[in-house]
Design an enzyme around this catalytic site. Structure first.
Site, PDB file in Angstrom:
ATOM      1  N   SER A  54       0.760  -1.292   0.187  1.00  0.00           N
ATOM      2  CA  SER A  54       0.055  -0.032  -0.103  1.00  0.00           C
ATOM      3  C   SER A  54       0.814   1.286  -0.094  1.00  0.00           C
ATOM      4  CB  SER A  54      -1.055  -0.160   1.091  1.00  0.00           C
ATOM      5  OG  SER A  54      -2.021  -0.883   0.822  1.00  0.00           O
ATOM      6  N   LYS A  57       0.113   3.951  -2.639  1.00  0.00           N
ATOM      7  CA  LYS A  57      -0.985   5.121  -2.511  1.00  0.00           C
ATOM      8  C   LYS A  57      -0.209   6.347  -2.421  1.00  0.00           C
ATOM      9  CE  LYS A  57      -4.111   1.713  -0.655  1.00  0.00           C
ATOM     10  NZ  LYS A  57      -4.491   0.666   0.397  1.00  0.00           N
ATOM     11  N   SER A 109      -5.784   3.318   4.327  1.00  0.00           N
ATOM     12  CA  SER A 109      -5.536   2.675   3.485  1.00  0.00           C
ATOM     13  C   SER A 109      -6.621   1.885   2.808  1.00  0.00           C
ATOM     14  CB  SER A 109      -4.323   1.709   4.296  1.00  0.00           C
ATOM     15  OG  SER A 109      -3.559   1.188   2.978  1.00  0.00           O
TER      16      SER A 109
END
Length: 370
Positions: A54, A57, A109
Site C-alpha cells: 500500500s 498509494k 489505506s
C-alpha cells in the site's frame, strides 16, 4: 561557453562523533534521503525491484492531487465496491469528495477508495496507472512500474527503495498531501449511518517519533511490511523507505536517528547573494551584477567540507531582463553535487542606444522639449 570558477571553499567541518555509517538494516531494501535536495543519506539494496504493497498509494494520492480538485465529487462504482483488503467500506454508488476519499486512502489505506479515485481521475484503473507511470518517469524513478492504485499483489507492479523515496519526497512538497499524511485521526461522512467514518492513521511514528511528518504503511504477504516515513528536525527534513522489514517502525526510527546524528543542514550562500559582475556586450553599461536565485544549502555529514563551484557565461548580450539566467552555482562535497541554484541578473541589461537615438536625446536636452 561557460567559464568555470572553482575554489570558493566553505568549510562545514564540525566535531565528528564517529557515527556508524557502515551499519546495515534488517530491511530487504532501504533508503533515506533529504527531501529538498534528494541527497541519499543511507541506502541498502536501494535499486532492487520489489513489491511495495500500500505504499503504492503515495503515488495514487500525488497524481490525484495534481489532476483533481479537492471538492469535486467521487463516486464508488462496481470496481471500487468490495475491493479485497483494507477498506473504508464504500457503498456501491456512494459519493464523497476527492479530499475525503484521499483521507480514507492515506489514513485507513482504503483499497476501495484507491479504485474510486483512480477511475474518477484516470477514467479507468488502467488509465490511471498510465498516469502514475508517467509521473514516476518524470521523477527519474526508472525502476518503478505501477499496475494498480492500491498495491495488492499483481505481476509487474514494483518499485525500489530509492525510487519510492524520491516519489515520497515529491509528494511531501504538496502541502495538502503533507497535511493529510500527518493527520492522526479524521472523520468523514458514511452514507446510511448516523455516525461518520472514523479514520485512524496506521503510522505509529506519528505518535512515537519526535518530528515525524508521516507518511504511509503497507503490507501484503508478498511484499512484507513496507513503510514510507519522514521527520523534520532543525531544518533537516528526511524521507525514507523500508521494504520487506519486520520491524518497520523501529527500523525507520533507527535509520532516522542515524541520519539526524550524522548530518546537519548547512546554508553556504543565502538567496540573493552577490555573485559578482558579468561583461555585457551592446549594453548601456559594460557590466551587470549577478545574484544567486535561491539559497545554496543542503545536508552535510559532520566530517565533510563543502565547496562552491560556479559555471558562469563569459559575457551577456544586451538586452536581457532582470532575472535572466547566466549560470549555475553548485554546492559539492567529495565530488558529489548536493544542491544547484541559478545565477541570474539582478538588473536589466538594456541595449545601448543607437547613434540616432543619442542624437535625438541630445537635441531634446538642448531644445528643452518635454
Amino acid at each position: 561557453m561557460k567559464k568555470l570558477l572553482a575554489g570558493l571553499v566553505f568549510v562545514a567541518l564540525l566535531l565528528y562523533n564517529g557515527g556508524s555509517r557502515a551499519e546495515g538494516t534488517s530491511a530487504r531494501a532501504a533508503c533515506v534521503i533529504e527531501r529538498r535536495t534528494g541527497r541519499v543519506l543511507f541506502a541498502q539494496n536501494e535499486r532492487e525491484r520489489l513489491p511495495m504493497a500500500s505504499t503504492t498509494k503515495v503515488m495514487t494520492a500525488l497524481v490525484a492531487l495534481e489532476n483533481g480538485a479537492l471538492d469535486e465529487p467521487v463516486t464508488a462504482g462496481r470496481n471500487a465496491y468490495g475491493v479485497p483488503g483494507t477498506s473504508i467500506y464504500l457503498g456501491l454508488g456512494e459519493t464523497l469528495t476527492l479530499e475525503q476519499m484521499l483521507r480514507g486512502l492515506m489514513l485507513a489505506s482504503g483499497n476501495d477508495a484507491a479504485v474510486a479515485v483512480a477511475e474518477h481521475i484516470g477514467g479507468s484503473v488502467e488509465g490511471f496507472a498510465e498516469m502514475m507511470n508517467a509521473r514516476a518517469a518524470s521523477l527519474g524513478a526508472e525502476d518503478t512500474h505501477f499496475v494498480t492504485p492500491h498495491g495488492l499483489p499483481c505481476e509487474g507492479h514494483y518499485t525500489t527503495a530509492l525510487d519510492l523515496a524520491r516519489i515520497a519526497a515529491e509528494a511531501m512538497s504538496n502541502e495538502t498531501f503533507r497535511e493529510i499524511v500527518s493527520t492522526q485521526r479524521a472523520a468523514i461522512p458514511w452514507a446510511g449511518h448516523e455516525y461518520p467514518r472514523v479514520l485512524r492513521n496506521k503510522n505509529a511514528l506519528l505518535r512515537a517519533y519526535p518530528g515525524a511528518t508521516g507518511i504511509k504503511t503497507g503490507f501484503t504477504r508478498a511484499a512484507g511490511r513496507c513503510l514510507v516515513f519522514g521527520a523534520e528536525r532543525e531544518g533537516l527534513e528526511l524521507v525514507g523507505t523500508v521494504l520487506n522489514c519486520g520491524d518497520w517502525f523501529g527500523e525507520a526510527a533507527r535509520l532516522m536517528d542515524r541520519a539526524f546524528a550524522e548530518y546537519t543542514w548547512v546554508e553556504l550562500l543565502p538567496d540573493g547573494a552577490d555573485m559578482g559582475e558579468i561583461a555585457v556586450y551592446g549594453g548601456e553599461r559594460d557590466t551587470a551584477r549577478l545574484v544567486l536565485q535561491g539559497a545554496l544549502a543542503g545536508p552535510l555529514r559532520l566530517d565533510e567540507a563543502a565547496t562552491v563551484r560556479l559555471e558562469i557565461d563569459d559575457a551577456a548580450q544586451a538586452p536581457l531582463p532582470s532575472g535572466a539566467r547566466l549560470g549555475t552555482a553548485y554546492m559539492q562535497a567529495d565530488g558529489e553535487t548536493i544542491c544547484a541554484r541559478p545565477v541570474v541578473l539582478s538588473e536589466p541589461a538594456r541595449r545601448a542606444p543607437s547613434a540616432v537615438t543619442r542624437a535625438l536625446r541630445l537635441w531634446t536636452l538642448i531644445k528643452g522639449v518635454p
